[in-house]
Design a protein around this motif. Sequence first.
Motif, PDB file in Angstrom:
ATOM      1  N   LEU A 324      48.137  -9.242  35.673  1.00  0.00           N
ATOM      2  CA  LEU A 324      48.094  -8.262  34.589  1.00  0.00           C
ATOM      3  C   LEU A 324      47.875  -8.983  33.260  1.00  0.00           C
ATOM      4  CD1 LEU A 324      50.958  -5.787  35.554  1.00  0.00           C
ATOM      5  CD2 LEU A 324      48.580  -5.846  36.304  1.00  0.00           C
ATOM      6  N   PRO A 325      47.011  -8.447  32.405  1.00  0.00           N
ATOM      7  CA  PRO A 325      46.710  -9.108  31.135  1.00  0.00           C
ATOM      8  C   PRO A 325      47.827  -8.911  30.116  1.00  0.00           C
ATOM      9  CG  PRO A 325      45.533  -7.026  31.268  1.00  0.00           C
ATOM     10  CD  PRO A 325      46.218  -7.207  32.594  1.00  0.00           C
ATOM     11  N   PRO A 326      48.377  -9.986  29.550  1.00  0.00           N
ATOM     12  CA  PRO A 326      49.410  -9.803  28.529  1.00  0.00           C
ATOM     13  C   PRO A 326      48.832  -9.164  27.277  1.00  0.00           C
ATOM     14  CG  PRO A 326      48.740 -12.101  28.637  1.00  0.00           C
ATOM     15  CD  PRO A 326      48.062 -11.403  29.783  1.00  0.00           C
ATOM     16  N   ALA A 327      49.649  -8.393  26.586  1.00  0.00           N
ATOM     17  CA  ALA A 327      49.190  -7.724  25.367  1.00  0.00           C
ATOM     18  C   ALA A 327      48.764  -8.767  24.333  1.00  0.00           C
ATOM     19  CB  ALA A 327      50.295  -6.854  24.805  1.00  0.00           C
ATOM     20  N   PRO A 328      47.672  -8.527  23.617  1.00  0.00           N
ATOM     21  CA  PRO A 328      47.175  -9.524  22.660  1.00  0.00           C
ATOM     22  C   PRO A 328      48.125  -9.794  21.502  1.00  0.00           C
ATOM     23  CG  PRO A 328      45.949  -7.454  22.483  1.00  0.00           C
ATOM     24  CD  PRO A 328      46.789  -7.358  23.709  1.00  0.00           C
ATOM     25  N   HIS A 329      49.048  -8.884  21.214  1.00  0.00           N
ATOM     26  CA  HIS A 329      49.957  -9.108  20.086  1.00  0.00           C
ATOM     27  C   HIS A 329      51.093 -10.067  20.413  1.00  0.00           C
ATOM     28  CE1 HIS A 329      52.229  -5.922  22.244  1.00  0.00           C
ATOM     29  NE2 HIS A 329      53.288  -6.510  21.711  1.00  0.00           N
ATOM     30  N   LEU A 330      51.280 -10.406  21.696  1.00  0.00           N
ATOM     31  CA  LEU A 330      52.374 -11.291  22.082  1.00  0.00           C
ATOM     32  C   LEU A 330      52.028 -12.735  21.740  1.00  0.00           C
ATOM     33  CD1 LEU A 330      53.366  -9.795  25.560  1.00  0.00           C
ATOM     34  CD2 LEU A 330      54.460  -9.409  23.345  1.00  0.00           C
ATOM     35  N   ASP A 331      52.921 -13.402  21.008  1.00  0.00           N
ATOM     36  CA  ASP A 331      52.701 -14.774  20.576  1.00  0.00           C
ATOM     37  C   ASP A 331      53.963 -15.577  20.906  1.00  0.00           C
ATOM     38  OD1 ASP A 331      53.217 -16.891  18.230  1.00  0.00           O
ATOM     39  OD2 ASP A 331      51.047 -16.685  18.534  1.00  0.00           O
ATOM     40  N   ALA A 332      53.824 -16.575  21.763  1.00  0.00           N
ATOM     41  CA  ALA A 332      54.986 -17.306  22.258  1.00  0.00           C
ATOM     42  C   ALA A 332      55.762 -17.986  21.131  1.00  0.00           C
ATOM     43  CB  ALA A 332      54.556 -18.322  23.305  1.00  0.00           C
ATOM     44  N   ASP A 333      55.066 -18.629  20.205  1.00  0.00           N
ATOM     45  CA  ASP A 333      55.759 -19.337  19.126  1.00  0.00           C
ATOM     46  C   ASP A 333      56.537 -18.366  18.242  1.00  0.00           C
ATOM     47  OD1 ASP A 333      54.767 -21.762  20.013  1.00  0.00           O
ATOM     48  OD2 ASP A 333      53.010 -21.708  18.693  1.00  0.00           O
ATOM     49  N   ALA A 334      55.899 -17.247  17.900  1.00  0.00           N
ATOM     50  CA  ALA A 334      56.570 -16.258  17.058  1.00  0.00           C
ATOM     51  C   ALA A 334      57.774 -15.666  17.780  1.00  0.00           C
ATOM     52  CB  ALA A 334      55.590 -15.170  16.657  1.00  0.00           C
ATOM     53  N   LEU A 335      57.645 -15.429  19.070  1.00  0.00           N
ATOM     54  CA  LEU A 335      58.750 -14.852  19.837  1.00  0.00           C
ATOM     55  C   LEU A 335      59.909 -15.832  19.956  1.00  0.00           C
ATOM     56  CD1 LEU A 335      56.701 -13.013  22.601  1.00  0.00           C
ATOM     57  CD2 LEU A 335      58.120 -11.937  20.846  1.00  0.00           C
ATOM     58  N   ASP A 352      62.748 -10.266  26.273  1.00  0.00           N
ATOM     59  CA  ASP A 352      61.945  -9.714  27.374  1.00  0.00           C
ATOM     60  C   ASP A 352      60.454  -9.850  27.097  1.00  0.00           C
ATOM     61  OD1 ASP A 352      61.506  -6.560  26.225  1.00  0.00           O
ATOM     62  OD2 ASP A 352      63.360  -7.548  25.655  1.00  0.00           O
ATOM     63  N   ASP A 353      60.037  -9.764  25.831  1.00  0.00           N
ATOM     64  CA  ASP A 353      58.623  -9.993  25.505  1.00  0.00           C
ATOM     65  C   ASP A 353      58.210 -11.416  25.866  1.00  0.00           C
ATOM     66  OD1 ASP A 353      58.401  -7.441  24.542  1.00  0.00           O
ATOM     67  OD2 ASP A 353      58.284  -7.998  22.426  1.00  0.00           O
ATOM     68  N   LEU A 354      59.040 -12.386  25.460  1.00  0.00           N
ATOM     69  CA  LEU A 354      58.728 -13.787  25.742  1.00  0.00           C
ATOM     70  C   LEU A 354      58.790 -14.072  27.233  1.00  0.00           C
ATOM     71  CD1 LEU A 354      58.072 -16.597  24.684  1.00  0.00           C
ATOM     72  CD2 LEU A 354      60.533 -16.969  24.340  1.00  0.00           C
ATOM     73  N   ALA A 355      59.764 -13.462  27.916  1.00  0.00           N
ATOM     74  CA  ALA A 355      59.873 -13.657  29.364  1.00  0.00           C
ATOM     75  C   ALA A 355      58.589 -13.239  30.070  1.00  0.00           C
ATOM     76  CB  ALA A 355      61.068 -12.859  29.901  1.00  0.00           C
ATOM     77  N   ILE A 402      49.577  10.928  49.876  1.00  0.00           N
ATOM     78  CA  ILE A 402      49.876   9.779  49.024  1.00  0.00           C
ATOM     79  C   ILE A 402      51.046  10.062  48.096  1.00  0.00           C
ATOM     80  CG2 ILE A 402      48.965   8.312  47.165  1.00  0.00           C
ATOM     81  CD1 ILE A 402      46.215   8.572  48.467  1.00  0.00           C
ATOM     82  N   SER A 403      51.972   9.094  48.039  1.00  0.00           N
ATOM     83  CA  SER A 403      53.035   9.070  47.035  1.00  0.00           C
ATOM     84  C   SER A 403      52.958   7.746  46.300  1.00  0.00           C
ATOM     85  CB  SER A 403      54.423   9.193  47.678  1.00  0.00           C
ATOM     86  OG  SER A 403      54.668  10.494  48.135  1.00  0.00           O
ATOM     87  N   MET A 404      53.477   7.722  45.086  1.00  0.00           N
ATOM     88  CA  MET A 404      53.498   6.489  44.310  1.00  0.00           C
ATOM     89  C   MET A 404      54.875   6.300  43.696  1.00  0.00           C
ATOM     90  SD  MET A 404      51.099   5.302  41.079  1.00  0.00           S
ATOM     91  CE  MET A 404      49.644   5.000  42.112  1.00  0.00           C
ATOM     92  N   ALA A 405      55.412   5.088  43.841  1.00  0.00           N
ATOM     93  CA  ALA A 405      56.636   4.680  43.147  1.00  0.00           C
ATOM     94  C   ALA A 405      56.242   3.691  42.066  1.00  0.00           C
ATOM     95  CB  ALA A 405      57.622   4.039  44.118  1.00  0.00           C
ATOM     96  N   ALA A 406      56.599   3.972  40.826  1.00  0.00           N
ATOM     97  CA  ALA A 406      56.408   3.019  39.731  1.00  0.00           C
ATOM     98  C   ALA A 406      57.763   2.371  39.421  1.00  0.00           C
ATOM     99  CB  ALA A 406      55.829   3.718  38.511  1.00  0.00           C
ATOM    100  N   TYR A 407      57.881   1.727  38.259  1.00  0.00           N
ATOM    101  CA  TYR A 407      59.117   1.060  37.871  1.00  0.00           C
ATOM    102  C   TYR A 407      59.518  -0.005  38.887  1.00  0.00           C
ATOM    103  CZ  TYR A 407      59.331   4.879  34.539  1.00  0.00           C
ATOM    104  OH  TYR A 407      59.033   5.758  33.534  1.00  0.00           O
ATOM    105  N   GLY A 408      58.498  -0.727  39.424  1.00  0.00           N
ATOM    106  CA  GLY A 408      58.781  -1.898  40.238  1.00  0.00           C
ATOM    107  C   GLY A 408      59.151  -3.042  39.305  1.00  0.00           C
ATOM    108  N   ASP A 409      58.341  -4.083  39.228  1.00  0.00           N
ATOM    109  CA  ASP A 409      58.599  -5.147  38.255  1.00  0.00           C
ATOM    110  C   ASP A 409      58.531  -4.539  36.857  1.00  0.00           C
ATOM    111  OD1 ASP A 409      58.599  -7.356  36.557  1.00  0.00           O
ATOM    112  OD2 ASP A 409      57.464  -8.592  37.947  1.00  0.00           O
ATOM    113  N   TYR A 410      59.657  -4.591  36.125  1.00  0.00           N
ATOM    114  CA  TYR A 410      59.763  -3.948  34.818  1.00  0.00           C
ATOM    115  C   TYR A 410      59.237  -4.833  33.693  1.00  0.00           C
ATOM    116  CZ  TYR A 410      61.995  -0.783  31.403  1.00  0.00           C
ATOM    117  OH  TYR A 410      62.244   0.111  30.396  1.00  0.00           O
ATOM    118  N   GLY A 411      58.800  -6.043  34.032  1.00  0.00           N
ATOM    119  CA  GLY A 411      58.346  -6.989  33.027  1.00  0.00           C
ATOM    120  C   GLY A 411      57.288  -6.471  32.072  1.00  0.00           C
TER     121      GLY A 411
END
Length: 473
Positions: A324-335, A352-355, A402-411
């Motif tokens: 999954l592509p991380p959001a472009p606004h996430l910056d490790a140093d700033a976090l 959690d953003d940095l994680a 078909i059924s779908m369960a979301a809220y798996g990995d909450y990262g």
Amino acid sequence: MTASITPNNVSAQDQASNPVNEASKIRLARFDVDATPTVGSMMAYDRVKRVEEMTLRARGIVLLGADDPIVLCAVDWIGIGNEGHDQFRGRLAEAAGTTPDRVAVHTLHQHDAPRCDFTAERLVNEAGKSDLGPYDSSLAREVLNRLADAVKEGINGATEVTHAGWGTAEVKDVASNRRLQDETGRVIATRYTACRDPKLIAAPDGTIDPELTSLTFYSGDKVLAVLTHYACHPQSYYRTGVPSPDFPGLARFIRGQARPDVLHVHFNGAGGNIGAGKYNDGSPANRMRLAHRVADAMEQAASNSTKFAITSDDIRWAYTPVSLPPAPHLDADALREKLADWNTTDYWGSPDDLAWLLRCQNGHQVELSCLSIADVRLLHMPGELFVEYQLAAKAMRPDLKISMAAYGDYGPGYIGTEEAYGQGGYETSQRASKVGPEVEAVLMDGVRELLEVEAAEATVEIKTESPSEVESR
């Protein structure tokens, strides 16, 4: 990595008329443990003031006899993410004698409930914080031990499964879309899960999936377990300091009281942009109203189920890892800088953003998976997924159930459609979503693979309805 899924073309009558040898038998194990935090411990937003009648549960099933065991688990917490999700899958796999890629763990996303993120906990520890707040994983580690013991005990008493049953029902006056848009598609208001604004209440339901699905497992005429799926944020009211499974948990409890010999396991579908705001003003009395509406649909879906014989040949498990592509606004140093000032009143943010960002940078992949039972497909997805993904999956294979369960990995937090990221609104804001708009293409490709939709046939695209289309329905 990805096992093939072959639709079953053998009728239940033909299956029932043929002798079943021992090797083709399926067994089911049930497990159910208390996952309620204690007084003084931290939930997602508040410390526990007291514990009342309703407990939080971590429960599920293990299917045995179709290659390695398959584990499905649903937890009454707001979210289990990053290394926490890894640990839950790993411990359940070890207890069941299988591999983590054959384990699905999901939360129902109640808000008066704990969260779990071992990666964020480690980061807060490394920052020298003495109070870990919502990232304290003491309860999670206790629950993991309980689950491991319960799974082993359940397997020792596993029961043969001879049939499955599939049913559906419409849930009335519960779900409504949270994102209210103008004629251009721009989000002009968010109709949260409790709403008192007459104008927002008067707006149409919007894009939802009103269908609740029910998958029943039988041993002869005896019902062993029922798995239900429905897409909607589960809040009626919260921030009470009292752990609560809220209205989906109460609906499950109602069904359990009606059938105490049956394990009822409920999964939250792709309800990231769905809530009860049109039908819920946040008053305490409304919790039970919503619970009874969902419970009525659970009962109707189960009673309307079509029963069919199954053997191990009817069951398949498939998974596909995706980046999954991380959001472009996430910056490790700033976090990391923000982490130095973090305290327990910052409910969401740098830990959690940095994680999540570090996991993405380290090449971590999220595993999408699918359980196939004859022509039934249960899809397992990450994050607070928009309902459009669920609707698109159903449209891809109208020949399947078909059924779908979301809220798996909450990262990853909220996961919108590509179009939604340009429309504004809370769910796709920098505060809420940790993935970029290109996430849609990644997830849709994964769903197509799991549902065995050939590229040449993959004509179904996610489509966001315009306000005028919603109004005309």
